[in-house]
Scaffold this motif. Structure first.
Motif, PDB file in Angstrom:
ATOM      1  N   ARG A  22       0.966  13.251   0.073  1.00  0.00           N
ATOM      2  CA  ARG A  22       0.460  11.871   0.046  1.00  0.00           C
ATOM      3  C   ARG A  22       1.588  10.893  -0.262  1.00  0.00           C
ATOM      4  O   ARG A  22       1.682   9.813   0.325  1.00  0.00           O
ATOM      5  CB  ARG A  22      -0.647  11.741  -1.004  1.00  0.00           C
ATOM      6  CG  ARG A  22      -1.323  10.361  -1.019  1.00  0.00           C
ATOM      7  CD  ARG A  22      -2.449  10.274  -2.026  1.00  0.00           C
ATOM      8  NE  ARG A  22      -1.960  10.122  -3.385  1.00  0.00           N
ATOM      9  CZ  ARG A  22      -2.024  11.064  -4.318  1.00  0.00           C
ATOM     10  NH1 ARG A  22      -2.540  12.246  -4.026  1.00  0.00           N
ATOM     11  NH2 ARG A  22      -1.571  10.857  -5.542  1.00  0.00           N
ATOM     12  N   GLY A  23       2.465  11.278  -1.189  1.00  0.00           N
ATOM     13  CA  GLY A  23       3.591  10.426  -1.535  1.00  0.00           C
ATOM     14  C   GLY A  23       4.550  10.252  -0.375  1.00  0.00           C
ATOM     15  O   GLY A  23       5.098   9.163  -0.159  1.00  0.00           O
ATOM     16  N   SER A  43       2.127   7.031  -6.653  1.00  0.00           N
ATOM     17  CA  SER A  43       1.023   7.817  -7.210  1.00  0.00           C
ATOM     18  C   SER A  43       1.003   9.251  -6.693  1.00  0.00           C
ATOM     19  O   SER A  43       0.214  10.065  -7.165  1.00  0.00           O
ATOM     20  CB  SER A  43      -0.311   7.143  -6.882  1.00  0.00           C
ATOM     21  OG  SER A  43      -0.530   7.121  -5.471  1.00  0.00           O
ATOM     22  N   GLY A  44       1.856   9.561  -5.706  1.00  0.00           N
ATOM     23  CA  GLY A  44       1.849  10.909  -5.144  1.00  0.00           C
ATOM     24  C   GLY A  44       3.222  11.524  -5.054  1.00  0.00           C
ATOM     25  O   GLY A  44       3.528  12.230  -4.085  1.00  0.00           O
ATOM     26  N   GLY A  83       3.101   7.792   1.909  1.00  0.00           N
ATOM     27  CA  GLY A  83       3.253   6.461   1.341  1.00  0.00           C
ATOM     28  C   GLY A  83       4.631   5.891   1.603  1.00  0.00           C
ATOM     29  O   GLY A  83       4.779   4.708   1.952  1.00  0.00           O
ATOM     30  N   THR A  97       1.034   4.182  -2.870  1.00  0.00           N
ATOM     31  CA  THR A  97       0.707   5.567  -2.503  1.00  0.00           C
ATOM     32  C   THR A  97       1.862   6.500  -2.839  1.00  0.00           C
ATOM     33  O   THR A  97       1.660   7.619  -3.322  1.00  0.00           O
ATOM     34  CB  THR A  97       0.388   5.660  -1.000  1.00  0.00           C
ATOM     35  OG1 THR A  97      -0.630   4.717  -0.679  1.00  0.00           O
ATOM     36  CG2 THR A  97      -0.076   7.057  -0.621  1.00  0.00           C
ATOM     37  N   ARG A  98       3.076   6.033  -2.586  1.00  0.00           N
ATOM     38  CA  ARG A  98       4.250   6.862  -2.859  1.00  0.00           C
ATOM     39  C   ARG A  98       4.401   7.123  -4.355  1.00  0.00           C
ATOM     40  O   ARG A  98       4.659   8.257  -4.788  1.00  0.00           O
ATOM     41  CB  ARG A  98       5.504   6.185  -2.319  1.00  0.00           C
ATOM     42  CG  ARG A  98       6.774   7.012  -2.456  1.00  0.00           C
ATOM     43  CD  ARG A  98       7.943   6.312  -1.779  1.00  0.00           C
ATOM     44  NE  ARG A  98       9.135   7.144  -1.786  1.00  0.00           N
ATOM     45  CZ  ARG A  98       9.996   7.221  -2.785  1.00  0.00           C
ATOM     46  NH1 ARG A  98       9.790   6.486  -3.873  1.00  0.00           N
ATOM     47  NH2 ARG A  98      11.049   8.010  -2.720  1.00  0.00           N
ATOM     48  N   ILE A 113       0.842  -1.206   0.000  1.00  0.00           N
ATOM     49  CA  ILE A 113       0.000   0.000   0.000  1.00  0.00           C
ATOM     50  C   ILE A 113       0.873   1.251   0.000  1.00  0.00           C
ATOM     51  O   ILE A 113       0.618   2.223  -0.717  1.00  0.00           O
ATOM     52  CB  ILE A 113      -0.946  -0.006   1.227  1.00  0.00           C
ATOM     53  CG1 ILE A 113      -1.936  -1.169   1.123  1.00  0.00           C
ATOM     54  CG2 ILE A 113      -1.697   1.316   1.336  1.00  0.00           C
ATOM     55  CD1 ILE A 113      -2.738  -1.403   2.392  1.00  0.00           C
TER      56      ILE A 113
END
Length: 538
Positions: free
Chosen positions: A133-134, A127-128, A137, A124-125, A120
């Protein structure tokens, strides 16, 4: 044996990588929040202590909190006494790592927790990237890697229990050896959390007794003082004071804990039973680590004010050297938001010195008189540029990157002021001016002084009607001065060579004044005004 050692090395590597990713991600995500929390929650020693505990427990890095506290002291936003209690609280907050390892890392089925966190977090990383947010992540993936490393360490120490032995006795020599293991591990890995995890897993695997593991934990805490002392080399005076406080806290706490070690271990065992905590060695050791650091807070409580006053009187030699940076400390590079703030503060100092030498140049100071100040600004500008280069090696948010770019432009404007002052000082007046020209220069100089004072006392982001009017008045006074000087040259009242020299000097002073106002605008991120034929210096 070889396979077990390979697993041990891999587990340690995963733990350190996970801790690094988690800390870096949380620092990037919470950098501005860290600033606000520390600034608003250090009103009393209780507030400062609680802030240090809470923020360190959340960020999982006493180093990040220590750096933030030092950065605030350097920036003048936090007093040294408040920073000391944040540092002491950070020592207590870092014990949360032991509880995570003891109550989660050594109890749950690691694959059920670690692998989903890594998956996860990585998604997240990716995608951000470049966003908060990244960063979260990356922290989440690091958290998963940390647990995976704990699992490998646990398996490795279980296998090693029958193959090697660590110092097991409780005599003075054995305790010193155990203490040395903790210090050495922390120095080698630059992480007391990693040393603590090794001690926990070793105790859980049967390689260390409860007292032996406790001695290793004390050594891990003492080992952080070596890191602090190394970090203080070449650091700012306030960073040295904070490092000294960290060393004193851990050295004093470690000494007392060692003297009371057998009784502390017995008391911890009784306390664990009274609290209904599990009876495994890891839980007892996590409890010992917490009590050990709380003991340090109690020991420092009556002496903190005296310690703060004593530290304020130390490390003053560098503060008397104006060319030495006051805010640029490599310790704040770990938190980009604080590094940017430190950079802006140092550039403000450069601006203040440049305004001072501009004052003196308007009064007729020559190069010999201004040499010390000119050299100081040159050294500070070089230090600021080198600091920016080191900042660029770290990951920073888009906002921080924009602030660095703005700071660079402001620095360049301050350097331009100093360059023009140096030109003017080298062309200082050696012949008396005719009375009319002398009066015109007095008017130009007076308006220049007024502009400098107004810039110095006006907030960088403020847009006032007074400053544009003053700039316009300076320009008009310069044109009047130039007209008088040219007229004197044409009538023979002044020789042409001195006239040309004076014209170049006044032009340089005017350019310096305009660049000074440009720097004020840029320091708030605003663009400097576009030059027109009416405002462009000749």
């Amino acid at each position: 044996m070889t396979s077990t050692l390979a697993n041990l090395a891999g587990g340690l590597g995963l733990f350190l990588l996970g801790m690094s990713m988690m800390t870096e991600g949380l620092k990037l995500a919470a950098g501005p929040s860290l600033e606000r929390l520390l600034a608003g929650a250090t009103r009393t020693r209780w507030h400062a202590l609680g802030s240090g505990v809470l923020i360190t427990a959340l960020v999982q890095s006493s180093s990040a909190v220590t750096v933030a506290a030092i950065g605030f002291v350097n920036a003048g936003l936090l007093g040294l006494s408040g920073a000391l209690w944040v540092l002491f609280g950070a020592n207590v907050g870092t014990t949360m790592t032991g509880w995570i390892v003891a109550l989660i890392g050594l109890k749950l089925k690691i694959e059920a927790l670690a692998l989903p966190l890594i998956g996860i977090g990585a998604a997240t990383r990716l995608s951000g990237l470049g966003k908060r947010r990244g960063a979260f992540g990356g922290a989440l993936a690091g958290f998963g890697l940390l647990f995976l490393g704990i699992a490998l360490l646990q398996q490795s120490f279980t296998g090693l229990a029958t193959q090697i032995s660590l110092p097991q006795g409780e005599d003075a020599l054995a305790v010193v050896a155990q203490l040395g293991i903790g210090i050495l591990l922390t120095i080698l890995m630059q992480s007391s959390s990693a040393s603590m995890t090794i001690a926990l897993t070793a105790a859980q695997g049967g390689l260390l007794t409860a007292q032996g593991a406790a001695a290793v934990v004390i050594g891990a805490n003492v080992g952080t003082t070596v890191t602090a002392m190394l970090a203080a080399i070449g650091a700012t005076p306030n960073a040295r004071r904070a490092s000294a406080a960290h060393v004193i806290f851990n050295a004093l706490t470690g000494t007392v804990a060692l003297l009371l070690l057998p009784w502390l271990v017995s008391a911890i065992a009784a306390g664990r039973k009274a609290l209904g905590l599990p009876g495994d060695p890891a839980t007892s050791l996590a409890l010992f680590h917490t009590v050990f650091n709380l003991l340090g807070v109690l020991l420092m409580w009556p002496f903190a004010d005296a310690l703060s006053r004593w530290l304020q009187r130390r490390f003053r030699a560098r503060e008397s050297d104006e060319g030495a940076p006051r805010f640029l400390d490599d310790t704040v590079l770990a938190v980009p938001a604080l590094a940017v703030e430190a950079l802006h503060r140092e550039i403000e100092r450069i601006g203040a010195i440049s305004r001072r030498i501009l004052h003196r140049a308007l009064d007729g100071a020559d190069t010999a008189t201004l040499t010390a100040d000119l050299t100081a600004t040159e050294r500070l500008a070089a230090a600021a540029q080198a600091f920016i280069e080191r900042m660029n090696l770290a990951t920073m948010s888009e906002d921080s990157a924009e602030r660095v770019a703005s700071a660079l432009r402001t620095l360049r404007d301050h350097e331009s002021v100093v360059e023009q002052v140096a030109i003017a000082a080298a062309l200082s007046q050696h012949e008396p001016l005719p009375s009319g020209t002398a009066s015109a220069y007095a008017a130009f100089s007076g308006n220049g002084h007024a502009l400098i004072e107004t810039v110095a006392t006006t907030d960088a982001s403020a847009e006032t009607t007074g400053l544009p009017d003053l700039v316009s008045t300076v320009n008009q006074a310069y044109e009047t001065l130039k007209t008088h000087l040219l007229a004197d040259g044409s009538t023979g009242a002044i020789r042409l060579a001195p006239m040309e020299r004076a014209l170049r000097r006044y032009s340089a002073l005017r350019r310096a004044l305009i660049k000074m106002e440009d720097a004020r605008r840029r320091s708030a991120g605003a663009a400097a005004p576009v030059e027109t034929p009416e405002t462009r210096p000749p």
